[in-house]
Design a protein around this motif. Structure first.
Motif, PDB file in Angstrom:
ATOM      1  N   GLU A  74      28.847  35.250  45.892  1.00 41.23           N
ATOM      2  CA  GLU A  74      28.423  36.121  44.784  1.00 41.23           C
ATOM      3  C   GLU A  74      26.909  36.044  44.636  1.00 41.23           C
ATOM      4  OE1 GLU A  74      29.483  38.416  42.402  1.00 41.23           O
ATOM      5  OE2 GLU A  74      27.392  38.271  41.746  1.00 41.23           O
ATOM      6  N   ALA A  96      39.722  47.072  35.723  1.00 44.66           N
ATOM      7  CA  ALA A  96      40.181  45.686  35.874  1.00 44.66           C
ATOM      8  C   ALA A  96      41.672  45.638  36.197  1.00 44.66           C
ATOM      9  CB  ALA A  96      39.888  44.900  34.595  1.00 44.66           C
ATOM     10  N   ASP A 101      36.417  48.073  42.620  1.00 46.50           N
ATOM     11  CA  ASP A 101      35.527  49.235  42.634  1.00 46.50           C
ATOM     12  C   ASP A 101      35.030  49.573  44.040  1.00 46.50           C
ATOM     13  OD1 ASP A 101      35.873  49.255  39.935  1.00 46.50           O
ATOM     14  OD2 ASP A 101      33.775  48.968  39.398  1.00 46.50           O
ATOM     15  N   ARG A 146      34.235  41.597  28.957  1.00 45.40           N
ATOM     16  CA  ARG A 146      34.503  41.408  30.374  1.00 45.40           C
ATOM     17  C   ARG A 146      33.937  40.075  30.851  1.00 45.40           C
ATOM     18  NH1 ARG A 146      33.346  44.356  36.108  1.00 45.40           N
ATOM     19  NH2 ARG A 146      32.358  42.421  36.725  1.00 45.40           N
TER      20      ARG A 146
HETATM   21  C1  LIG Z   1      30.554  51.361  31.308  1.00 42.32           C
HETATM   22  C2  LIG Z   1      31.764  50.704  31.920  1.00 42.32           C
HETATM   23  C3  LIG Z   1      32.838  50.376  31.109  1.00 42.32           C
HETATM   24  C4  LIG Z   1      34.005  49.857  31.677  1.00 42.32           C
HETATM   25  N1  LIG Z   1      35.074  49.588  30.875  1.00 42.32           N
HETATM   26  C5  LIG Z   1      36.204  49.109  31.404  1.00 42.32           C
HETATM   27  C6  LIG Z   1      37.313  48.784  30.582  1.00 42.32           C
HETATM   28  O1  LIG Z   1      37.297  48.988  29.376  1.00 42.32           O
HETATM   29  N2  LIG Z   1      38.425  48.255  31.174  1.00 42.32           N
HETATM   30  C7  LIG Z   1      38.487  48.049  32.524  1.00 42.32           C
HETATM   31  O2  LIG Z   1      39.514  47.574  33.019  1.00 42.32           O
HETATM   32  N3  LIG Z   1      37.459  48.358  33.332  1.00 42.32           N
HETATM   33  C8  LIG Z   1      36.325  48.865  32.813  1.00 42.32           C
HETATM   34  N4  LIG Z   1      35.262  49.112  33.627  1.00 42.32           N
HETATM   35  C9  LIG Z   1      35.394  48.899  35.077  1.00 42.32           C
HETATM   36  C10 LIG Z   1      35.452  47.433  35.429  1.00 42.32           C
HETATM   37  O3  LIG Z   1      34.338  46.749  34.941  1.00 42.32           O
HETATM   38  C11 LIG Z   1      35.570  47.246  36.949  1.00 42.32           C
HETATM   39  O4  LIG Z   1      36.199  48.331  37.518  1.00 42.32           O
HETATM   40  C12 LIG Z   1      36.429  46.067  37.293  1.00 42.32           C
HETATM   41  O5  LIG Z   1      36.001  44.927  36.606  1.00 42.32           O
HETATM   42  C13 LIG Z   1      36.474  45.752  38.773  1.00 42.32           C
HETATM   43  O6  LIG Z   1      35.196  45.501  39.199  1.00 42.32           O
HETATM   44  P1  LIG Z   1      34.922  44.807  40.603  1.00 42.32           P
HETATM   45  O7  LIG Z   1      35.170  43.360  40.487  1.00 42.32           O
HETATM   46  O8  LIG Z   1      35.621  45.560  41.658  1.00 42.32           O
HETATM   47  O9  LIG Z   1      33.372  45.150  40.811  1.00 42.32           O
HETATM   48  P2  LIG Z   1      32.112  44.574  40.045  1.00 42.32           P
HETATM   49  O10 LIG Z   1      32.436  44.226  38.682  1.00 42.32           O
HETATM   50  O11 LIG Z   1      31.020  45.559  40.254  1.00 42.32           O
HETATM   51  O12 LIG Z   1      31.791  43.242  40.797  1.00 42.32           O
HETATM   52  C14 LIG Z   1      31.193  43.237  42.061  1.00 42.32           C
HETATM   53  C15 LIG Z   1      30.544  41.890  42.271  1.00 42.32           C
HETATM   54  O13 LIG Z   1      30.036  41.827  43.594  1.00 42.32           O
HETATM   55  C16 LIG Z   1      28.734  41.251  43.547  1.00 42.32           C
HETATM   56  N5  LIG Z   1      28.012  41.726  44.725  1.00 42.32           N
HETATM   57  C17 LIG Z   1      27.641  42.997  44.994  1.00 42.32           C
HETATM   58  N6  LIG Z   1      26.986  43.059  46.157  1.00 42.32           N
HETATM   59  C18 LIG Z   1      26.951  41.793  46.654  1.00 42.32           C
HETATM   60  C19 LIG Z   1      26.425  41.239  47.846  1.00 42.32           C
HETATM   61  N7  LIG Z   1      25.785  41.966  48.749  1.00 42.32           N
HETATM   62  N8  LIG Z   1      26.577  39.903  48.048  1.00 42.32           N
HETATM   63  C20 LIG Z   1      27.217  39.132  47.116  1.00 42.32           C
HETATM   64  N9  LIG Z   1      27.713  39.623  45.977  1.00 42.32           N
HETATM   65  C21 LIG Z   1      27.606  40.947  45.751  1.00 42.32           C
HETATM   66  C22 LIG Z   1      28.156  41.724  42.230  1.00 42.32           C
HETATM   67  O14 LIG Z   1      27.104  40.901  41.781  1.00 42.32           O
HETATM   68  C23 LIG Z   1      29.377  41.671  41.322  1.00 42.32           C
HETATM   69  O15 LIG Z   1      29.521  40.422  40.686  1.00 42.32           O
HETATM   70  C24 LIG Z   1      34.079  49.640  33.085  1.00 42.32           C
HETATM   71  C25 LIG Z   1      32.985  49.952  33.888  1.00 42.32           C
HETATM   72  C26 LIG Z   1      31.842  50.485  33.326  1.00 42.32           C
HETATM   73  C27 LIG Z   1      30.723  50.862  34.239  1.00 42.32           C
END
Ligand SMILES: Cc1cc2nc3c(=O)[nH]c(=O)nc-3n(C[C@H](O)[C@H](O)[C@H](O)COP(=O)(O)OP(=O)(O)OC[C@H]3O[C@@H](n4cnc5c(N)ncnc54)[C@H](O)[C@@H]3O)c2cc1C
Length: 458
Positions: A32, A317, A304, A113
């Motif tokens: 991360e 999430a 995502d 979150r």
């Molecule tokens: C405004 C907003 C409101 C939201 N509200 C909700 C809600 O109410 N309920 C809900 O379920 N979801 C909500 N979401 C969506 C939710 O936050 C995400 O879809 C969900 O948590 C899944 O995210 P993820 O872990 O796939 O990606 P992310 O949360 O984007 O995590 C990706 C991780 O990868 C890391 N990373 C990226 N590139 C690299 C790299 N090259 N090397 C190492 N690490 C890296 C980043 O630092 C990050 O920690 C919302 C999103 C937004 C934008």
């Protein structure tokens, strides 16, 4: 042979996938780029998260998330509740009125979150099979002969047979290894500020379970209750709406929230204090990606990195955790069957996830058309116009008079029924019966658009 697994990204998707995999006996290295979460939850506001700026945006954790969490990571659910998150039933339009017959799955988790990430991280850090590398960026991946062989980080190649890409919507790998089947702007810019109720004051009532939503005219707004008496207020506007652009500045945002009667009980003198400045979030897209025949075996995007939908629906999430469970179950059944693993994820995405992506695109286009018309001064019949017929927002309102419609809408919103579950004829019949009896969806709520514009301008 046990595959070597690297998880890229320590957001909700990465942490939950890594945790499930280590508990099924797979050693996992999680990489991360951002720093480790604070040991003490009280220090959460100071945790720097430039890699996932949405950590500072309002969140709710839907019924599907809570259901999967309780089935597969019950200790994390218990830990969240022990540290100030709350289970809130959405089973009835009358908050707190759920009796013993209520649908238990219709319960959401009120939490920031960051708190969810903190609890997942705490559990993962205790697993002997987990190696956590915070403050480390993945630059690119390496493959050979159609199979993934590792990822490059500072200091060299981290060898792996399986790379779970949980790098979020700006994943450094997804563009190279997947095909974007769909990409449509959400058509909204969010501005959010976090607050905390002061000690001793009673929590004001919420309109619906965990939220108070404002279906504004030309904009939308909401107050989401989180853990430990924290809450967030967000205002969404059209990206090209320059009259509301200054919402990104804290002073203008404060002036705007002050004209919402819905937020007044929360923001009144002596009730709460802000925890940080307003945080804007623009450039949001609905995206749906898929693996191609050229995708190296062992590369798997989740969360995502695979699909994003408009955050207004709060689905991210839940989708991430559902995929984490799928990946862990599939790998456990057949650890060496990498084509089978890719096939299982692809099948799930096409069958279950894609309809939700399409639902989100449809709803966004409807909302954009509605907001544009409202700003232009058109006379519109309120929520009914959003998607031209039976949609979960209309059904929720109608559900205040009909429990069957309420539950259908809530099961849809909470991702517990399929994306097309609102198309059942009996729901249309019940809605028509209410309309015939004189019921109408409410017109827009909250302050008038002009009042918000004037407040922002000061
Ligand atoms: C405004 C907003 C409101 C939201 N509200 C909700 C809600 O109410 N309920 C809900 O379920 N979801 C909500 N979401 C969506 C939710 O936050 C995400 O879809 C969900 O948590 C899944 O995210 P993820 O872990 O796939 O990606 P992310 O949360 O984007 O995590 C990706 C991780 O990868 C890391 N990373 C990226 N590139 C690299 C790299 N090259 N090397 C190492 N690490 C890296 C980043 O630092 C990050 O920690 C919302 C999103 C937004 C934008």
């Amino acid at each position: 042979m046990t595959p070597r697994i690297v998880v890229l990204g320590g957001g909700v998707a990465g942490l939950s996938t890594a945790l499930l995999l280590t508990r099924r006996g797979f050693p996992v290295t999680l990489v991360e780029r951002d720093p480790e979460p604070p040991a003490d939850l009280a220090d959460l506001a100071g945790w720097k998260r430039p890699g996932a700026p949405q950590v500072r945006q309002l969140h709710t954790f839907l019924g599907l998330f809570r259901t999967r969490l309780r089935e597969h990571l019950p200790d994390v659910h218990a830990d969240l509740l022990a540290h100030g998150a709350e289970d809130i039933s959405m089973a009835s339009p009358r908050a707190g009125a759920a009796d013993g017959t209520a649908d238990e799955a219709l319960t959401v988790i009120a939490s920031r979150r960051g708190t969810v990430e903190w609890a997942l991280h705490r559990a993962l850090a205790r697993e002997p099979g987990a190696e956590l590398r915070y403050g480390t960026s993945v630059r690119r991946a390496e493959s050979e002969g159609g199979r993934i062989t590792g990822v490059h980080v500072r200091g060299g190649l981290l060898e792996a047979d399986v790379v779970i890409d949980a790098g979020g919507r700006r994943s450094p790998l997804a563009e190279d290894f997947t095909e974007a089947v769909g990409e449509v702007d959400c058509g909204v810019v969010y501005n959010t500020r976090f607050y905390q109720l002061l000690d001793g004051v009673e929590r004001p009532p919420l309109h619906r379970g965990v939220t108070t939503m404002v279906a504004g005219s030309g904009f939308g707004a909401g107050l989401f209750y989180h853990d430990n008496r924290t809450f967030a207020i967000g205002i969404g506007r059209l990206p090209e709406d320059n009259a509301l652009k200054a919402l990104r500045e804290t002073a203008a945002f404060d002036q705007a929230v002050a004209v919402f009667p819905e937020f007044a009980p929360w923001l009144a003198e002596g009730m709460s204090r802000p925890l940080d400045e307003v945080v804007p979030m623009a450039g949001l897209k609905n995206t749906f990606r898929r693996l191609t025949p050229e995708t190296p075996l062992g590369y798997l995007p989740v969360g995502d990195a695979l699909c994003t939908t408009d955050p207004a629906f709060g689905r991210g999430a839940s989708v991430a955790l559902a995929e984490a469970v799928l990946v862990a179950d599939t790998l456990q059944r057949a650890p060496e069957d990498l084509p089978g693993l890719a096939g299982a994820l692809g099948e799930f995405a096409e069958r279950w996830l894609r309809p939700w992506y399409e639902d989100s695109v449809r709803a966004d286009l409807g909302r954009t058309a509605l907001w544009e018309a409202e700003i232009a001064g058109a006379d519109l019949p309120g929520l009914g116009a959003v998607a031209g017929g039976v949609n979960s927002f209309v059904l929720l309102e109608a559900g205040e008079h009909d429990q069957v419609l309420w539950e259908a809408a809530q099961r849809h919103i909470n991702l517990l029924d399929p994306a097309d579950s609102l198309e059942r004829p009996e729901l249309k019949e019940r809605l028509d019966a209410l309309l015939a009896a004189g019921w109408r969806p409410r017109p827009a709520t909250g302050p008038a658009y002009g009042d918000v514009v004037a407040a922002v301008a000061g």
